[in-house]
Structure formats: C-alpha cells, structure tokens
Design an enzyme around this catalytic site. Structure first.
Site, PDB file in Angstrom:
ATOM      1  N   TYR A 101      28.805  42.088  38.240  1.00  0.00           N
ATOM      2  CA  TYR A 101      28.063  40.907  38.688  1.00  0.00           C
ATOM      3  C   TYR A 101      26.686  41.349  39.155  1.00  0.00           C
ATOM      4  CZ  TYR A 101      26.367  37.132  41.560  1.00  0.00           C
ATOM      5  OH  TYR A 101      25.569  36.150  42.085  1.00  0.00           O
ATOM      6  N   GLU A 189      21.488  34.559  37.956  1.00  0.00           N
ATOM      7  CA  GLU A 189      22.745  35.310  38.010  1.00  0.00           C
ATOM      8  C   GLU A 189      23.213  35.726  36.620  1.00  0.00           C
ATOM      9  OE1 GLU A 189      26.028  33.732  40.760  1.00  0.00           O
ATOM     10  OE2 GLU A 189      26.760  33.205  38.776  1.00  0.00           O
TER      11      GLU A 189
END
Ligand code: GDP
Ligand code: MN
Length: 383
Positions: A101, A189
C-alpha cells in the site's frame, strides 16, 4: 470529487508512476477489442467510485478475448454497493508476487501531507489501521522541502521492501506525491502497488480524491467528474450551490451555516434521533434556494420530520420563510415540520409562516426544536 481508477492511474502515470497497459470499455464488444489489442490474460475491472470491488466480484480475470467479452458483459450489468457499473477498465494482467500500500493524504492535525506505506497491500487501509496499525509506516512531508529521499528510504525499509526495489519505490513515491500536489488532491493512493514476477513495481490500483475548492484551477480535472456517479439529489444540490450530504436517519435538516448544521445533527442525536442529511443552505439564502433544499429533503423517503434551524445573520428569516412557503406550494409537505427561526427579521419570518396557512411546530431554543423534531419523527407530536 472522487476520480475513477483509470483516471487516477493515468494522472499517476503522467508523473512517472508505472501502470499496466489498458483501456476503458462501455460495451462487451469494445472489451473484446481491447483484450485483442492488449493480449491476454487481462483483468476486467469495474469502474465505480467505491472500494472493495475485488471482494464484490467486480475485478475478474479473463484468459481470452472471448472470455473478456463475456466477463465484461457480466461486470457491466452489476451493481456494486448500490452503484451501477457503466464502465470497465481492461488492464494487462500482472503477475503479482507482493502487494504494497502507498498513499498520500492531508493530515489535518499535522497541517501537512503525510505519506503512508504498508506491506499489507490490497486490503483497505482502514482495515489495516484497525487490525494491525504497526504495519503502517508514515512520514510527514514538509511542503517547502517536498518528499525527501531519506523519507522514501524510511518507508521502504519500514515495510521490509527488498533493497533492489528501493530506487523504483523512490521514483513511484515521488511521482505519487507530485500527482497529489499538481492536482490539488486530498488523497492519492496506490493499493496495491505490486512487485511483479519480472521484478518490477507496478501500480495496479489507483484512487484519487480532489479538493473541490481547488477545482477552479483545474478545468481539465473538473471535466472528469462522472455525473452518473452522483445521486440525482446530490447533483441538484451541487448545481443549486447547496452543501448536501444524504445520511440514513429520519429527521431532515435545513440549516444555514455548516457549523450550525453540524451542531444541529449532534443535538438531534443527543435527543435520540438521527439526521437524514447534512444541509447547509449557505449565508444569505434566497427563497428559490430554500425551495430547492426542501424539495431535496422531502424527496428522501426515510424522512419522517423536518427541522428548520435558521439563525438569521446575513440570512434573513423572512427570506427563508418565503422560501419555505414557496417550496410548500410545489411539494406538499407530507411530514411534520418543526421551525426555529431566530435573528434578523425573525418576527417577519414567523408571521409569514403563520399567515401561510401551513401548520408548523415552532420552537425557540435549539434543544426544544431538536426534542420536538425527534418526537414528531416518532409520531409522538403533531401540530
Ligand atoms: P479494489 O478491490 O476495489 O481495491 O480493486 P483492486 O484493483 O485493488 O483489485 C483487488 C485485487 O485484485 C488486488 O489486490 C489484486 O489482488 C487483484 N488484482 C488486481 N489486478 C490484478 C492483476 O492484474 N493480476 C492479478 N493476478 N491480480 C490482480
Ligand atoms: Mn485496491
């Protein structure tokens, strides 16, 4: 404003982040053509503005163009968390060895952007934060210095990324931060950023939230808004200049000022009710805007009572009262209404409501108004 995965990834790519080759289709036949051009296997990815598409069955692998066509047909007919799938992204399938991530958000407490990385990629970051918060590594970015090399090293080491990927990781982290800055984003993101079988890093999923207040500087980005993804109520509110957020309670709220609107929602909760919406009609709201607001509130079938909480400053209570009466002429009020109008021209405002012939429950204090609205929604109080 949220951007779709394909839009976010293209913006990331423009800042040097590697993404899979791919294209968007709106029909199964188009999906087949894209799959033929890309070569198979491909991933067929629903483009809807919610997370967790994978779990919902909205991310599917296809091994041949014919399969891509069939799968795209299935995905295009789906609804994910209430949103119909109107577009699919077809990406060259990646050979995934590891999922990471990587994200940037504005940290309000630090008054700075913060970059976060986690070895637990592919899972929603909120979930990681809840179950395994130590797995999330963070660095705070000084807006004048930008993202520094040592900070990307800190993140890479923090998540245990093998040394051979550090350079690529650094380039991607900087690209992501540049995209975040250049677009006036509040969130950018990549989840997951993957290590592939060929030994490279690739942004497989992308998400961006743009700051609506910065959109006037980016007409090209503003155009990316997917009006299909807004509920009709949200669209009407935006076009009328109203801040409206639909919630799942039963008391419709019409308030002037965001702070007062928040306080109104809190006090409704305090007295055991639940707000059906956040709605700020803004300062100096004119009759027409008030009418639009009321129409929006009453269009929500969950609404069992409406609370008007108007504090007249720049906004004049008589203007709001006129708006309420105008709205009643268009939309017959079907639920009890509680009105609290105080401040500038409150006497005139109350007189307009009384003379209108529509029956409203009146209140003087906010606590009284909230209690009456909760009682009215529960059927315990009528005019
Ligand atoms: P999300 O569920 O909405 O976050 O959608 P993602 O794009 O993140 O996809 C969910 C998951 O599907 C990823 O975490 C991967 O595990 C898997 N996935 C996505 N793209 C590919 C791909 O190209 N190849 C493989 N093998 N898996 C993929
Ligand atoms: Mn994802």
């Amino acid at each position: 404003m949220k951007l779709h995965e394909y839009q976010s990834k293209r913006l990331f790519a423009a800042h040097g982040v590697p993404i899979p080759r791919g294209d968007v289709a709106t029909t199964p036949e188009e999906a087949r053509r894209i799959a033929e051009e890309l070569g198979t296997p491909v991933v067929v990815k629903s483009q809807v503005l919610v997370g967790g598409r994978g779990k919902a069955g909205g991310i599917r692998l296809a091994h041949t163009p014919a399969e891509a066509e069939r799968v795209a047909g299935e995905v295009l007919g789906m609804e994910i968390k209430g949103l119909p799938v109107r577009k699919v992204l077809l990406d060259e399938a990646a050979d995934i060895r590891q999922e990471i991530y990587l994200g940037v958000v504005v940290d309000r407490a630090a008054c700075r952007p913060v970059m976060m990385a986690s070895s637990e990629g592919g899972v929603e970051i909120e979930e990681v934060a809840r179950i395994n918060p130590e797995a999330i590594k963070k660095v705070t970015i000084d807006p004048f210095l930008g993202l520094r090399g040592y900070q990307t090293v800190t993140l890479a080491k923090g998540i245990g990324l093998a040394g051979e990927y550090r350079r690529a990781f650094d380039r991607i982290a900087r690209g992501l931060y540049q995209a975040f800055l250049a677009c006036d984003a509040s969130l950018a993101e990549i989840n997951p950023l993957v290590v592939t079988g060929e030994g490279s890093l690739l942004a497989v999923d992308g998400k961006m939230v743009l700051d609506d207040n910065g959109l006037f500087r980016h007409p090209d980005l503003a155009q990316m808004r997917d009006v299909d993804e807004e509920t009709p109520a949200e669209r009407e509110a935006r076009e009328a200049g109203l801040s409206y957020v639909q919630l799942d309670g039963e008391i419709g709220c019409m308030v002037n000022g965001a702070g007062l609107a928040m306080a109104t929602m809190d006090i409704i909760k305090h007295f055991g009710g639940a707000p059906a919406n956040f709605l700020d009609i803004g300062g100096g709201a004119k009759a027409e805007r008030v009418a639009t607001a009321l129409r929006l509130i009453l269009a929500d079938p969950n609404v069992k009572a409406v609370l008007f909480n108007i504090f007249g400053g720049i906004t004049r209570c008589d203007e709001v009262a006129k708006g309420i009466v105008t709205a009643f002429e268009e939309v017959e009020p079907t639920v009890p209404m509680v009105a609290r109008l105080v401040g500038t021209n409150e006497a005139e405002g109350r007189a307009i409501l009384e003379d209108s012939g529509y029956r409203l429950i009146t209140a003087t204090t906010l606590a009284e108004a909230a209690q009456k609205a909760v009682a009215a929604a529960g059927g315990e109080l009528t005019v």
